[in-house]
Scaffold this motif. Structure first.
Motif, PDB file in Angstrom:
ATOM      1  N   VAL A  64       6.310  12.660   1.256  1.00 28.51           N
ATOM      2  CA  VAL A  64       4.964  13.214   1.062  1.00 28.51           C
ATOM      3  C   VAL A  64       3.908  12.144   1.355  1.00 28.51           C
ATOM      4  O   VAL A  64       2.890  12.410   2.004  1.00 28.51           O
ATOM      5  CB  VAL A  64       4.802  13.746  -0.383  1.00 28.51           C
ATOM      6  N   ALA A  65       4.150  10.919   0.876  1.00 33.40           N
ATOM      7  CA  ALA A  65       3.187   9.837   1.096  1.00 33.40           C
ATOM      8  C   ALA A  65       2.954   9.596   2.581  1.00 33.40           C
ATOM      9  O   ALA A  65       1.805   9.463   3.037  1.00 33.40           O
ATOM     10  CB  ALA A  65       3.686   8.556   0.422  1.00 33.40           C
ATOM     11  N   LEU A  66       4.017   9.560   3.362  1.00 31.11           N
ATOM     12  CA  LEU A  66       3.876   9.330   4.793  1.00 31.11           C
ATOM     13  C   LEU A  66       3.314  10.566   5.506  1.00 31.11           C
ATOM     14  O   LEU A  66       2.571  10.439   6.484  1.00 31.11           O
ATOM     15  CB  LEU A  66       5.217   8.920   5.391  1.00 31.11           C
ATOM     16  N   SER A  67       3.648  11.762   5.003  1.00 29.48           N
ATOM     17  CA  SER A  67       3.085  12.986   5.582  1.00 29.48           C
ATOM     18  C   SER A  67       1.567  12.980   5.469  1.00 29.48           C
ATOM     19  O   SER A  67       0.839  13.339   6.407  1.00 29.48           O
ATOM     20  CB  SER A  67       3.647  14.223   4.888  1.00 29.48           C
ATOM     21  N   ARG A  68       1.069  12.584   4.311  1.00 25.19           N
ATOM     22  CA  ARG A  68      -0.374  12.552   4.092  1.00 25.19           C
ATOM     23  C   ARG A  68      -1.042  11.533   5.015  1.00 25.19           C
ATOM     24  O   ARG A  68      -2.097  11.790   5.587  1.00 25.19           O
ATOM     25  CB  ARG A  68      -0.675  12.220   2.633  1.00 25.19           C
TER      26      ARG A  68
ATOM     27  N   ALA B  44       0.827  -1.204   0.000  1.00 23.35           N
ATOM     28  CA  ALA B  44       0.000   0.000   0.000  1.00 23.35           C
ATOM     29  C   ALA B  44       0.861   1.255   0.000  1.00 23.35           C
ATOM     30  O   ALA B  44       0.541   2.247  -0.675  1.00 23.35           O
ATOM     31  CB  ALA B  44      -0.935  -0.003   1.205  1.00 23.35           C
ATOM     32  N   LEU B  45       1.947   1.232   0.736  1.00 15.97           N
ATOM     33  CA  LEU B  45       2.845   2.390   0.755  1.00 15.97           C
ATOM     34  C   LEU B  45       3.474   2.595  -0.615  1.00 15.97           C
ATOM     35  O   LEU B  45       3.575   3.735  -1.103  1.00 15.97           O
ATOM     36  CB  LEU B  45       3.931   2.201   1.810  1.00 15.97           C
ATOM     37  N   ALA B  46       3.902   1.513  -1.247  1.00 12.21           N
ATOM     38  CA  ALA B  46       4.500   1.619  -2.589  1.00 12.21           C
ATOM     39  C   ALA B  46       3.502   2.236  -3.564  1.00 12.21           C
ATOM     40  O   ALA B  46       3.858   3.096  -4.390  1.00 12.21           O
ATOM     41  CB  ALA B  46       4.944   0.243  -3.076  1.00 12.21           C
TER      42      ALA B  46
END
Length: 457
Positions: free
Chosen positions: A65-69, A23-25
């Protein structure tokens, strides 16, 4: 044999996010796509990063950015335990509101003119979209002590407005890629100097900062038109800071309205309703009716996106009533960013109806919007309203009417350099594909015209 050191910071943040590696990828790929980059990041890549491998190129920034969101707070690559290069150290420029917006804008302009990639490839930040909501109090006024030794009066304010109006007219006629460097240079070398000068009166100071905010807002719009959403957001934030510092009633709320519109366009609904509602509350009953209608119709759109159908329709109707009851009061300079307010209200009302699934009403409103703007001045936005109207006709099964409207849209695109118009024509070709294969003449002829347009721009 080189032994890699596991990245415990990244491991812990991924665990906190609750995302699987797959999901992170997928989220990282999505962020990269927003910046025009195609990645093939997969579960295995995430495993390697946590094991200590450094992501290649800009991938580390997309990961941040992905983890920030997901975690709803602003994270930098360094906080993910990733090596930080010279450009990544500046990744947060413009994403915070400080005492002096020019302190954030000056390095942004330097990097723009140097053609640095880190700003133009920045992704939209959900965390930063919440900043104005926590800064609704006026930003502390800067010292009026002269740094440039010049005393500014209303004549200088008028000159700045005239110049920004000229840049805005150029933008609407020819697209956001025309005159961008010239606008950056003008704001940096002339307007910033004036903002740091002495002022004859407090009103002059307020109006100068408001004019500067409109210029920075235009830079955000140019970045938006070029598909550079992260950079557009940074400019909108600093435009908001200048507007808040100016103290001009409603101007800071207007920029919050713009930020809500950007979030809606990018399908990032976080904070959009809050931004639109807060902006409206800062202007309601304190600005002219046309300007208030601009606030209300964007609020209506956020309500529609939130599934509040009746509230959305009521707010859109209130915007219409405000337009109909206009007493002819002067519309402030900052509220004319997209030309005649009525046209902007019609266009946004169309989006309300589109969101609610009423394609007939949406098509009518898009047609009203296109007809209300002077086509010679607002070529790009007239074209885009017509494109949107054609898409509504197509959804109702009217392919011939859709083709006729698309042809009118392309008529207005001649000489326009805009990523958005190119994307609109490319999307149109995709919509026409099934009709071309059926041998429908109007679709085939329109597709040929679209190919020629894309080849020449």
């Amino acid at each position: 044999m080189t032994t890699r050191t596991p990245n415990h910071k990244l491991r812990d943040l991924v665990a906190e996010s609750g995302l699987t590696y797959e999901a992170l990828a997928k989220t990282v790929r999505s962020v990269a796509a927003e910046c025009g980059v195609v990645l093939r990041t997969n579960k295995s890549a995430v495993e390697h990063w946590i094991a200590g491998t450094t992501p290649q190129g800009d991938t580390g920034r997309y990961l941040a950015v992905a983890l920030s969101r997901r975690l709803r707070r602003l994270l930098t690559p360094a906080e993910l335990g990733l090596p930080v290069g010279s450009e990544e150290q500046n990744d947060t420029i413009g994403l915070a509101l400080g005492a002096d917006p020019l302190d954030a804008l000056l390095p942004m302009w330097r990097f723009e003119l140097d053609r640095r990639r880190f700003l133009t490839t920045s992704a939209y930040s959900v965390a930063a979209a919440a900043l104005p909501l926590s800064h609704v109090q006026e930003i502390a006024a800067r010292s009026a002590a002269a740094r440039a030794g010049h005393t500014a009066g209303m004549a200088e304010v008028a000159a700045v407005r005239d110049m920004i109006r000229a840049f805005s007219d150029m933008d609407e006629r020819h697209g956001g890629q025309h005159g961008r460097s010239a606008l950056v240079t003008y704001l940096r070398d002339d307007v910033a100097l004036l903002c740091r000068s002495r002022f004859r009166t407090e009103e002059v100071r307020q109006q100068m900062l408001s004019a500067a905010s409109r210029g920075v807002h235009l830079l955000g719009w140019k970045s938006y038109d070029a598909g550079q959403q992260g950079l557009a957001q940074r400019y909108y934030l600093q435009s908001y800071a200048l507007a808040a510092e100016s103290g001009i009633t409603g101007h800071d709320g207007f920029v919050m309205r713009t930020m809500a519109m950007q979030g809606l366009k990018l399908h990032r609904p976080e904070h959009c309703q809050g931004l639109a509602e807060t902006g409206l509350n800062r202007a309601k009953g304190r600005v002219d009716s046309q300007t208030e209608a601009l606030f209300r119709v964007v609020h209506a759109h956020t309500l529609a996106k939130a599934g509040q159908r009746q509230a959305a329709l009521a707010e859109a109707e209130q915007a219409r009533v405000l337009l109909a009851g206009d007493r002819g009061d002067e519309v402030p300079f900052w509220a004319l960013a997209w030309g005649p307010p009525a046209a902007s209200v019609y266009s946004r009302t169309a989006k309300v109806y589109e969101t609610l699934g009423d394609h007939r009403a949406a098509a009518e409103q898009y047609a009203h919007a296109a007809a209300t703007r002077p086509a010679g001045t607002y070529a790009r936005i007239v074209a885009l309203d017509l494109v949107a109207g054609a898409e509504m006709h197509l959804k109702r099964g009217g392919i011939e009417r859709a083709c006729a409207t698309w042809n009118r849209a392309i008529d207005h695109m001649d000489g326009v350099r805009s990523v958005r118009t190119r994307k609109a024509v490319t999307r149109m070709r995709g919509d026409l594909a099934r009709f071309r294969t059926r041998g429908l003449r109007c679709a085939a002829e329109l597709d040929e015209r679209a190919r020629d347009f894309l080849a020449s721009t």
